[in-house]
Design a protein around this motif. Structure first.
Motif, mmCIF file in Angstrom:
data_model
loop_
_atom_site.group_PDB
_atom_site.id
_atom_site.type_symbol
_atom_site.label_atom_id
_atom_site.label_comp_id
_atom_site.label_asym_id
_atom_site.label_seq_id
_atom_site.Cartn_x
_atom_site.Cartn_y
_atom_site.Cartn_z
ATOM 1 N N PRO A 15 12.045 55.351 3.692
ATOM 2 C CA PRO A 15 13.374 55.540 4.286
ATOM 3 C C PRO A 15 14.131 54.247 4.536
ATOM 4 N N HIS A 16 13.414 53.124 4.660
ATOM 5 C CA HIS A 16 14.070 51.844 4.936
ATOM 6 C C HIS A 16 14.514 51.139 3.658
ATOM 7 N N MET A 17 14.261 51.754 2.487
ATOM 8 C CA MET A 17 14.659 51.173 1.213
ATOM 9 C C MET A 17 15.704 52.061 0.541
ATOM 10 N N ASN A 18 16.621 51.463 -0.202
ATOM 11 C CA ASN A 18 17.563 52.277 -0.965
ATOM 12 C C ASN A 18 16.895 52.769 -2.242
ATOM 13 N N VAL A 19 17.632 53.490 -3.056
ATOM 14 C CA VAL A 19 17.070 54.093 -4.267
ATOM 15 C C VAL A 19 16.490 53.026 -5.189
ATOM 16 N N HIS A 20 17.260 51.969 -5.447
ATOM 17 C CA HIS A 20 16.815 50.889 -6.328
ATOM 18 C C HIS A 20 15.509 50.277 -5.833
ATOM 19 N N GLU A 21 15.429 50.026 -4.547
ATOM 20 C CA GLU A 21 14.237 49.393 -3.975
ATOM 21 C C GLU A 21 13.029 50.320 -4.022
ATOM 22 N N ASN A 22 13.269 51.621 -3.815
ATOM 23 C CA ASN A 22 12.168 52.586 -3.911
ATOM 24 C C ASN A 22 11.568 52.596 -5.311
ATOM 25 N N ILE A 23 12.430 52.645 -6.310
ATOM 26 C CA ILE A 23 11.940 52.696 -7.694
ATOM 27 C C ILE A 23 11.216 51.402 -8.055
ATOM 28 N N GLY A 24 11.706 50.296 -7.537
ATOM 29 C CA GLY A 24 11.119 49.006 -7.879
ATOM 30 C C GLY A 24 9.889 48.623 -7.095
ATOM 31 N N PHE A 25 9.475 49.460 -6.142
ATOM 32 C CA PHE A 25 8.342 49.101 -5.278
ATOM 33 C C PHE A 25 7.085 48.786 -6.088
ATOM 34 N N GLY A 26 6.752 49.670 -7.023
ATOM 35 C CA GLY A 26 5.547 49.453 -7.825
ATOM 36 C C GLY A 26 5.649 48.243 -8.730
ATOM 37 N N LEU A 27 6.867 47.940 -9.168
ATOM 38 C CA LEU A 27 7.069 46.770 -10.019
ATOM 39 C C LEU A 27 6.865 45.486 -9.231
ATOM 40 N N ASP A 28 7.284 45.505 -7.964
ATOM 41 C CA ASP A 28 7.025 44.346 -7.097
ATOM 42 C C ASP A 28 5.527 44.132 -6.926
ATOM 43 N N MET A 29 4.795 45.246 -6.752
ATOM 44 C CA MET A 29 3.346 45.148 -6.567
ATOM 45 C C MET A 29 2.670 44.570 -7.811
ATOM 46 N N LEU A 30 3.264 44.813 -8.986
ATOM 47 C CA LEU A 30 2.702 44.310 -10.235
ATOM 48 C C LEU A 30 3.264 42.945 -10.618
ATOM 49 N N SER A 31 4.132 42.402 -9.756
ATOM 50 C CA SER A 31 4.755 41.083 -9.992
ATOM 51 C C SER A 31 5.537 41.037 -11.299
ATOM 52 N N VAL A 32 6.215 42.160 -11.622
ATOM 53 C CA VAL A 32 7.088 42.175 -12.795
ATOM 54 C C VAL A 32 8.288 41.277 -12.509
ATOM 55 N N PRO A 33 8.671 40.377 -13.443
ATOM 56 C CA PRO A 33 9.820 39.491 -13.222
ATOM 57 C C PRO A 33 11.060 40.268 -12.796
ATOM 58 N N LYS A 34 11.836 39.707 -11.899
ATOM 59 C CA LYS A 34 12.961 40.406 -11.268
ATOM 60 C C LYS A 34 13.961 40.944 -12.280
ATOM 61 N N ASP A 35 14.340 40.132 -13.264
ATOM 62 C CA ASP A 35 15.327 40.587 -14.250
ATOM 63 C C ASP A 35 14.797 41.774 -15.050
#
Length: 342
Positions: free
Chosen positions: A90-110
């Motif tokens: 709930p504290h994340m917007n749609v973009h941040e929710n979808i990107g959560f797993g990518l952050d955990m995998l250290s996928v480059p931001k771009d």
């Protein structure tokens, strides 16, 4: 011999000391969709959690492409999960929710941003990235949950009745869209559902579980044409089943029906029900008189329910103008009546 896909080999599992799965074994080829059906408490969700690595089985193995992944940590299995509660943050917007797993995998931001934009378009939510999740409808929330599952590019997706909270029309639309996406991306998936018609429309094969054991495994056509028991027939939408008056003598059961005696050879004196499919009942002047109690439509076809003898809800397929309260005569070939284990 190597197998490409998911293989479950003699998996047993317990919860709080109670047996939930008992030596479950099956295979699911890469890119295929498997539906898992069964009554509440039969072990469907436990099976998914064993595959995902959330629950450790008491025995047996989970293989992917012939490699045993049973001891691999859940987050390293490359498996995506969608549960009944989509659990968006709930504290994340749609973009941040979808990107959560990518952050955990250290996928480059771009790269992550590009993937999120593509996924939003794929699930029909282009431009929703900055939306707060508490402003989303039920269907939109499920689409975001799907995008979040797909973002890490999983090899296998497990869906545990994620659409149950949606109304029937929206559920059908969303399920159709979800499986179109999974098939387009050639993602292997396993879908727990209570809906037999849903399983028939979107699955390559069906697994039916009862009391922690597989009772049927095959295509919809294979199971619906030859269900192993009453539960399978009921789950796949076969309508008229009943417990007949019966006699057992010298290894032969004699079941009494309105159209005569149905004989069935079996050395065991077990519990049985009779199955009569709507298409096997003929409206004929030579038949047994019955009273029409209901008229209804399913998938564009007209059915009537009739009371005949001790049967209160015999379902008949018809295209005539019959109405409730009418008397009809119904003919049945005894050989078309099937005997099922109760």
């Amino acid at each position: 011999m190597n197998f490409n896909g998911l293989e479950i080999s003699k998996v047993s599992a317990e919860l709080d000391g109670n047996s939930v799965l008992q030596e479950v074994s099956f295979q699911l080829q890469v890119g295929n969709v498997l539906a898992v059906l069964g009554p509440s408490g039969c072990g469907k969700s436990t099976l998914l959690r064993v595959i995902a690595g959330i629950i450790t089985p008491t025995s047996g193995h989970v293989f992917w492409n012939s490699v045993d992944i049973s001891k691999i940590a859940s987050h390293k299995r490359g498996i995506g999960l969608m549960f009944q509660n989509n659990a968006l943050f709930p504290h994340m917007n749609v973009h941040e929710n979808i990107g959560f797993g990518l952050d955990m995998l250290s996928v480059p931001k771009d790269e992550a941003n590009d993937r999120i934009v593509d996924l939003l378009e794929l699930v029909g939510l282009k431009g929703y990235g900055k939306r707060a999740v508490d402003t989303l409808s039920g269907g939109e929330s499920q689409r975001v949950a799907l995008a979040r599952v797909l973002a890490p590019e999983p090899k296998l997706v497990l869906l545990d009745e994620p659409f149950n909270s949606l109304d029937r029309a929206l559920r059908r639309t969303l399920v159709n869209q979800v499986f179109e996406i999974l098939r387009a991306k050639k993602i292997t998936s396993l879908h727990v559902t209570h809906e037999g018609d849903e399983a028939s429309l979107f699955s390559d094969s069906i697994l039916i579980i009862e009391n922690g054991q597989i009772t049927d495994n095959g295509t919809f056509a294979e199971i619906v044409n030859s269900p192993s028991n009453v539960l399978s027939a009921d789950l796949l939408g076969l309508r008229t089943m009943w417990v007949p008056d019966a006699h057992f003598y010298a290894g032969i059961w004699s079941f009494l029906t309105p159209w005569g005696v149905k004989e069935y050879r079996d050395s065991e004196s077990g519990k049985y029900q009779l199955l009569l499919r709507p298409e096997h009942v003929q409206i004929s002047g030579n038949g047994i008189e019955a009273l029409v109690t209901k008229v209804f439509y399913t998938a564009g076809q007209k059915y009537i329910n009739c009371k005949v003898g001790s049967l209160k809800d015999l379902t008949v397929l018809t295209d005539s103008g019959i109405t409730v309260g009418e008397s009809v005569h119904l003919a049945v070939d005894i050989d078309s009546i099937e005997v099922l284990v109760a």
